[in-house]
Each structure stands twice: as structure tokens, then as C-alpha cells.
Design an enzyme around this catalytic site. Structure first.
Site, PDB file in Angstrom:
ATOM      1  N   SER A   1       0.845  -1.185   0.000  1.00  0.00           N
ATOM      2  CA  SER A   1       0.000   0.000   0.000  1.00  0.00           C
ATOM      3  C   SER A   1       0.891   1.250   0.000  1.00  0.00           C
ATOM      4  O   SER A   1       1.709   1.425  -0.903  1.00  0.00           O
ATOM      5  CB  SER A   1      -0.962  -0.047   1.196  1.00  0.00           C
ATOM      6  OG  SER A   1      -1.933   0.961   1.123  1.00  0.00           O
TER       7      SER A   1
ATOM      8  N   ASP B   1      -9.223  -5.377  -5.885  1.00  0.00           N
ATOM      9  CA  ASP B   1      -8.747  -4.237  -5.098  1.00  0.00           C
ATOM     10  C   ASP B   1      -9.374  -2.974  -5.668  1.00  0.00           C
ATOM     11  O   ASP B   1      -9.091  -2.582  -6.804  1.00  0.00           O
ATOM     12  CB  ASP B   1      -7.219  -4.176  -5.161  1.00  0.00           C
ATOM     13  CG  ASP B   1      -6.627  -3.114  -4.232  1.00  0.00           C
ATOM     14  OD1 ASP B   1      -7.345  -2.158  -3.866  1.00  0.00           O
ATOM     15  OD2 ASP B   1      -5.439  -3.236  -3.897  1.00  0.00           O
TER      16      ASP B   1
ATOM     17  N   HIS C   1      -7.952  -4.886  -0.967  1.00  0.00           N
ATOM     18  CA  HIS C   1      -6.720  -4.156  -0.682  1.00  0.00           C
ATOM     19  C   HIS C   1      -5.998  -4.698   0.553  1.00  0.00           C
ATOM     20  O   HIS C   1      -4.773  -4.552   0.671  1.00  0.00           O
ATOM     21  CB  HIS C   1      -7.044  -2.673  -0.495  1.00  0.00           C
ATOM     22  CG  HIS C   1      -5.838  -1.786  -0.452  1.00  0.00           C
ATOM     23  ND1 HIS C   1      -5.052  -1.541  -1.564  1.00  0.00           N
ATOM     24  CD2 HIS C   1      -5.266  -1.103   0.570  1.00  0.00           C
ATOM     25  CE1 HIS C   1      -4.067  -0.722  -1.228  1.00  0.00           C
ATOM     26  NE2 HIS C   1      -4.165  -0.459   0.057  1.00  0.00           N
TER      27      HIS C   1
END
Length: 343
Positions: free
Chosen positions: A146, A288, A318
Site C-alpha cells: 500500500s 482491489d 486491498h
């Protein structure tokens, strides 16, 4: 995923920048103050907080997570608290502190004391200062998930000679417009709370919005398919207890300024993949909603022969990096080669 606070729940060990680290125990933690030229905010004094676990002569791997991640990735012999990457770091895993030095740091601004635009390039430069402080010349790998994946890209771009390879998970070379709009609305929720003198309520609502973007409709269908209830004359759906609990936990440990500035930092991120000269494994998750597979394909195409793509199917969207630990560990096993490789 939890942000580091000014009053950390973990015991602090202040290490001035001028003093070398000489404690060779399996796990070390420290901090130092440094001057950091920031891309959008000029020269600022920042505190860099770090934790490292592993043999002092072993190859070093940096592990960085989302904007809520911190320096404590997993419980160890010296700091027993559960870490944010508990299932990925430990004996028998690819990131085994008995074989590697696993280094993590608190993102600049995570303590809420820096109220200025923060670029991912600033985080990369802070990491370079940390490596200097610890006398680490080169990383075996930088594993970023991320926001950490964005910082990994910037580090490879700005400090190319200091990292051998990247593993970037659910983090592209630019923010997708849909995801950026989603975060902008979350920040407006906080602003609305501030106007009502209740910024904590605004942050709670922003966190609840965020959880919907981190996960998938498939997971919610499986977990929260109970019929709605009428409570005190109002309809309450099955997922609300989960969202309320998640928001309360997050607000209790997160400075509002930190969340706002690091949320903005995601949207500021932009690099040219063609300029990344470090071998990179890109991990994408189908479904995602924040970092679409198409964007990560574009990143890999821009990397050319230096890039390779792994795709996961997961109901966790995610957050698959944090939930699909066995599958992620298998990817890391082939992506990270131990000392002796010549790549």
C-alpha cells in the site's frame, strides 16, 4: 493497521544521531532527530523512529505497510507486543529475523506533529537518513504494501544504489482517480467533524468509509448477510457493529492531523516507472478497489524487463497483504533471494 502516536504504547529508546548503534541483541529500537528537506514544505526537523530485528551481520530487508503501519512489525524477544505484520515476520517465514535483519520505521508525520504536505519522496529520504544512522549501506530488499509500496518506489528512484530489489504490493506509480476521489471525501468527513467541534466523529466516519474501500462486496456478503433490525425506531444493518468497532479502535490511537496528511500523501504520489532501475516484483489483487489490477499492469509494463507481476484472487481486496499471509509469504520466498545472489 495502527499509526504511531506521540505517546507510543511501546517503550522508547532514544538514540542520538551522533551515537552509533552498538547493541547487538536480536531486536533494537530507537529514534533520532534530523533535518529533512521536504518536497512541499521546505526544511523541517523530524524525528525518525525505527525498529530492527535480526542478526547484526545479516542482510537487511525493509518492511513498510499502509499509512497506519508502524515500526513494530511482529512480536520478538525484546518487544513482545503484537505487530501489524505478525503473520509475515517470524521463524520459518521468508522474513525470518533469525536469518535476516527486518527493519521498519514510523512514517514521517505519523505522530501528528507535522502539519504540512508530505510526499512519498520525503519518506524515502527519511529512510536514507535512517540507513546512514545505522551504518547500512545497502538493502537486500524493500518490501512495501500500500503506502509502503509507494515509498519503496521513491526510494529506488532517489537512492537506487542502496536497494537490490523491490516487492511492491497493492501500490501503483500514481493514485487512481477513483481512489483519490474516495480519499478526498473521507477528508471532507473529517473537515465536517471539525466544523462541528467533533473531529473524532469525522475521523470515525472516514475510517468506516475506508474499510469499505479496503475490503470487497464478496467479503461483506459472506460476513454480514443477516437481516436488518429496527433499533430505537431506526434501521440498523448487520455490518454497522463491525464498522463502529473498527472506527472506535482507530480513533483511539490515531492523531487526526497524521491521518489527514498521510492520506494526502498517497494522492501526491507519482513516479515514472521507466525511471525505476531496480528489479521489482509487483503484486496485484483482483478486486482491489483502491489499486486496480490495470494500474499495476501499467506499472509492470513501464518497468520493462526489470518488472514481473503476481496476481492474487482474494475476498479481502486491498487488505489481502494482511490477511493472505501464507500466499504472500510464498511470493516473498521467490521474490527475495538471500545473501549470495548477484542480481
Amino acid at each position: 493497521m495502527s499509526l504511531a502516536l506521540p505517546s507510543s504504547p511501546f517503550p522508547e529508546a532514544f538514540v542520538p544521531a551522533s551515537v552509533p548503534v552498538t547493541d547487538h541483541s536480536a531486536a533494537l529500537r530507537g529514534e533520532f532527530v534530523a533535518a529533512l528537506p521536504m518536497r512541499h514544505a521546505g526544511l523541517r526537523t523530524v524525528t525518525v523512529r525505527w525498529e530492527c530485528a535480526g542478526p547484526p551481520q545479516a542482510a537487511v530487508v525493509v518492511l513498510a505497510g499502509g499509512i497506519s503501519a508502524h515500526r513494530h512489525v511482529a512480536a520478538n524477544d525484546r518487544f513482545a507486543e503484537k505487530g501489524w505484520a505478525e503473520g509475515l515476520v517470524g521463524p520459518g517465514r521468508t522474513l525470518d529475523p533469525q536469518l535476516l535483519r527486518v527493519l521498519a520505521f514510523d512514517f514521517i508525520g505519523a505522530d501528528g506533529t507535522l502539519d504540512a504536505p508530505i510526499d512519498t519522496a520525503d519518506q524515502a529520504d527519511a529512510l536514507a537518513l535512517l540507513l546512514d544512522h545505522l551504518s547500512i549501506s545497502r538493502l537486500q530488499a524493500f518490501v512495501g504494501y500500500s503506502y509502503g509500496a509507494l515509498v519503496a518506489q521513491q526510494f529506488a528512484l532517489r537512492h537506487r544504489a542502496r536497494v537490490q530489489r523491490l516487492v511492491v504490493v497493492s501500490g501503483a506509480h500514481r493514485a487512481h482517480p477513483y481512489a483519490a476521489a474516495w480519499r478526498a471525501l473521507q477528508r471532507r468527513a473529517v473537515a465536517l467533524g471539525q466544523l462541528q467541534c467533533s473531529e473524532e466523529h469525522g475521523l470515525a466516519l472516514a475510517r468506516q468509509f475506508a474499510m469499505l474501500s479496503y475490503r470487497t462486496p464478496e467479503e461483506f456478503s459472506e460476513r454480514f448477510d443477516a437481516a436488518p433490525e429496527v433499533v430505537n425506531g431506526r434501521v440498523r444493518v448487520a455490518a454497522e457493529d463491525y464498522l463502529d468497532a473498527t472506527a472506535a479502535q482507530y480513533v483511539a490511537r490515531t492523531p487526526v492531523t497524521a491521518w489527514l496528511r498521510l492520506s494526502e500523501s498517497i494522492d501526491l504520489h507519482r513516479v515514472d516507472p521507466a525511471q525505476l532501475q531496480v528489479p521489482t516484483v509487483v503484486v496485484a489483487v483482483e478486486g482491489d478497489r483502491l489499486v486496480p489490477l490495470a494500474d499495476l499492469v501499467t506499472l509492470v509494463e513501464g518497468l520493462g524487463p526489470r518488472g514481473s507481476l503476481r496476481v492474487l484472487r482474494s475476498p479481502y481486496g486491498h487488505d489481502a497483504f494482511l490477511k493472505e499471509t501464507d500466499r504472500i509469504n510464498s511470493i516473498l520466498a521467490t521474490a527475495i533471494r538471500l545473501p549470495g545472489d548477484t542480481a
